[in-house]
Design an enzyme around this catalytic site. Structure first.
Site, PDB file in Angstrom:
ATOM      1  N   THR A 118      -3.568  -1.296   1.910  1.00  0.00           N
ATOM      2  CA  THR A 118      -4.614  -0.949   2.867  1.00  0.00           C
ATOM      3  C   THR A 118      -5.042  -2.247   3.541  1.00  0.00           C
ATOM      4  O   THR A 118      -4.656  -3.329   3.122  1.00  0.00           O
ATOM      5  CB  THR A 118      -5.843  -0.337   2.163  1.00  0.00           C
ATOM      6  OG1 THR A 118      -6.379  -1.313   1.266  1.00  0.00           O
ATOM      7  CG2 THR A 118      -5.498   0.922   1.398  1.00  0.00           C
ATOM      8  N   VAL A 176      -5.491  -7.823  -5.444  1.00  0.00           N
ATOM      9  CA  VAL A 176      -6.469  -8.383  -4.503  1.00  0.00           C
ATOM     10  C   VAL A 176      -5.726  -8.974  -3.306  1.00  0.00           C
ATOM     11  O   VAL A 176      -4.896  -9.873  -3.449  1.00  0.00           O
ATOM     12  CB  VAL A 176      -7.338  -9.468  -5.185  1.00  0.00           C
ATOM     13  CG1 VAL A 176      -8.341 -10.029  -4.180  1.00  0.00           C
ATOM     14  CG2 VAL A 176      -8.050  -8.899  -6.408  1.00  0.00           C
ATOM     15  N   LYS A 177      -6.039  -8.424  -2.130  1.00  0.00           N
ATOM     16  CA  LYS A 177      -5.352  -8.854  -0.906  1.00  0.00           C
ATOM     17  C   LYS A 177      -6.193  -9.942  -0.233  1.00  0.00           C
ATOM     18  O   LYS A 177      -7.381  -9.725   0.059  1.00  0.00           O
ATOM     19  CB  LYS A 177      -5.175  -7.640   0.011  1.00  0.00           C
ATOM     20  CG  LYS A 177      -4.083  -7.778   1.035  1.00  0.00           C
ATOM     21  CD  LYS A 177      -3.862  -6.437   1.728  1.00  0.00           C
ATOM     22  CE  LYS A 177      -2.773  -6.506   2.771  1.00  0.00           C
ATOM     23  NZ  LYS A 177      -2.698  -5.264   3.555  1.00  0.00           N
ATOM     24  N   VAL A 178      -5.574 -11.076  -0.011  1.00  0.00           N
ATOM     25  CA  VAL A 178      -6.290 -12.272   0.450  1.00  0.00           C
ATOM     26  C   VAL A 178      -5.595 -12.809   1.699  1.00  0.00           C
ATOM     27  O   VAL A 178      -4.365 -12.915   1.727  1.00  0.00           O
ATOM     28  CB  VAL A 178      -6.256 -13.354  -0.668  1.00  0.00           C
ATOM     29  CG1 VAL A 178      -6.979 -14.612  -0.227  1.00  0.00           C
ATOM     30  CG2 VAL A 178      -6.842 -12.813  -1.968  1.00  0.00           C
TER      31      VAL A 178
END
Ligand code: G3P
Length: 218
Positions: free
Chosen positions: A27, A86-88
């Site tokens: 997402t 965790v998208k960073v």
């Protein structure tokens, strides 16, 4: 190659999951906004809802762009469900945060990657996934697939375990070319996945088989 669906739409996630070929979900803030998901509580609940549909990695993106807040947001997202990644973003504080999460055993997806140098940094920081956006490179007359090839070579040269998550995929040929190159994951909307099903000879061949069966069996 793993298939992730790139959407926050629960009905489409269910449809892809029901096909039996889905390995995870990605997402981003734009996709969440498209579904009208807003506010901290609703956003977090939506990630949990997605995790309850798909038994696979679900990327949840931080909004912060400074190190301390990326860490705070990332820890809160990772605590939501064991499958959260965790998208960073690929920025200086993002790379520092990926290194921190990696040391803590928290899985990460380094997003908004548009160059091989950025992908090298993400791997060195210990990212679980790197997300090169190939469609957006194509949009600016740059070969997105060439970037996937370059990252594959670099990661193989040094045995980096970071998985190449080919993102911003727009059509079935992107998926097929990524599979030939050896991308670990393709993430895309539902449509390109479903388009892989189609071939006119399959359609006409099946029609003939069923018609011939009917001729003798009634
Ligand atoms: O995973 C990244 C993706 O959401 C971007 O896709 O089509 O907006 O370039 P697109």
């Amino acid at each position: 190659m793993k298939f992730f669906i790139d959407t926050a739409n629960l009905a489409q996630i269910k449809e892809a999951n029901d096909l039996g070929v889905l390995d995870g979900v990605t997402t981003n803030p734009s996709l969440m906004a498209k579904e009208g998901i807003k506010g901290d509580a609703q956003i977090k609940q939506h990630y949990v809802d997605i995790c309850n549909i798909v038994d696979g990695d679900v990327s949840a993106e931080v909004i912060a762009v400074d190190y301390d807040t990326i860490i705070t947001e990332g820890l809160a997202l990772a605590a939501l469900h064991k499958n959260i990644v965790v998208k960073v973003p690929m920025i200086k504080d993002g790379i520092k945060a990926i290194k921190y999460f990696s040391n803590k055993g928290i899985r990460t997806n380094c997003t908004l990657v548009f160059s091989a140098g950025q992908a090298l940094l993400a791997a060195k920081a210990g990212a679980t996934y790197v997300s090169p956006f190939l469609g957006r490179l194509d949009d600016v007359s740059t070969d997105g697939l060439k970037l996937i090839e370059d990252i594959r070579i670099i990661y193989d040269n040094y045995g980096y375990e970071t998985q190449i998550l080919a993102a911003s995929i727009r059509h079935p040929m992107h998926i097929i070319e990524c599979a030939k190159i050896g991308a670990d994951v393709a993430t895309c909307p539902l449509q390109p996945i479903m388009q892989l099903l189609n071939h006119p000879l399959t359609t006409s061949g099946l029609e003939t088989f069923l018609a011939d069966y009917k001729k003798v069996n009634g």
